[in-house]
Design an enzyme around this catalytic site. Sequence first.
Site, PDB file in Angstrom:
ATOM      1  N   LYS A  25       1.129  -1.576  -0.084  1.00 16.65           N
ATOM      2  CA  LYS A  25       0.391  -0.417  -0.196  1.00 16.65           C
ATOM      3  C   LYS A  25       0.458   1.124   0.179  1.00 16.65           C
ATOM      4  CE  LYS A  25      -3.745  -1.927   1.894  1.00 16.65           C
ATOM      5  NZ  LYS A  25      -4.648  -2.655   3.467  1.00 16.65           N
ATOM      6  N   HIS A  52      -3.043   2.068   5.139  1.00 17.36           N
ATOM      7  CA  HIS A  52      -3.061   3.390   5.046  1.00 17.36           C
ATOM      8  C   HIS A  52      -2.775   4.512   5.740  1.00 17.36           C
ATOM      9  CE1 HIS A  52      -4.603   1.598   1.177  1.00 17.36           C
ATOM     10  NE2 HIS A  52      -3.286   1.787   0.336  1.00 17.36           N
ATOM     11  N   SER A  94      -7.519   3.434  -1.348  1.00 18.16           N
ATOM     12  CA  SER A  94      -7.456   3.841   0.327  1.00 18.16           C
ATOM     13  C   SER A  94      -9.077   3.856   0.274  1.00 18.16           C
ATOM     14  CB  SER A  94      -6.386   4.546   0.598  1.00 18.16           C
ATOM     15  OG  SER A  94      -6.833   4.667   2.361  1.00 18.16           O
ATOM     16  N   GLN A  95      -9.125   2.734   1.467  1.00 27.66           N
ATOM     17  CA  GLN A  95     -10.300   3.023   1.993  1.00 27.66           C
ATOM     18  C   GLN A  95     -10.525   4.026   2.917  1.00 27.66           C
ATOM     19  OE1 GLN A  95     -11.842  -1.059   3.877  1.00 27.66           O
ATOM     20  NE2 GLN A  95     -12.042  -1.377   2.056  1.00 27.66           N
TER      21      GLN A  95
END
Length: 141
Positions: A25, A52, A94-95
């Site tokens: 990530k 993240h 990214s959530q």
Amino acid sequence: LKLHIDQNGAGVDPGTKIDSEGRFKYIQILVKYADTAEKKTYIRGYRALAYHAEILEHFAKNELSSVAASCSCPGGGRIEHFPSEKRISIYGYSQSFGLADHALTKEILKERTQSTQLPGQTKATDFSIMPLKMLGVLGFW
């Protein structure tokens, strides 16, 4: 998530810091310097950090702790970095922070490989950005 740092210091280590190889990530980090009102975007990505938000916290703690600046994350995604294949792929989102501007990430990484090579990297690197619609087909969701 926005972190504010109110201490004085010499500045952030310039450039891009990503792992030398693998899939991991990454995030874009926008730093606003208090003294000069300058804004700069940094790219950070590490296999050892699973989220993240952890990358942003690591950056703020280890690189901004002595700088009069604030930082925020406009977005993130994933990077596949394979120096033996001379390939870097940028994709996903990214959530926590949303979709990064992968074109900007690509330009920052290209700039870095032209000035000082990334770990394990040669100057002849193929950069690719994978469209989101392809991720579902390839099973990344």
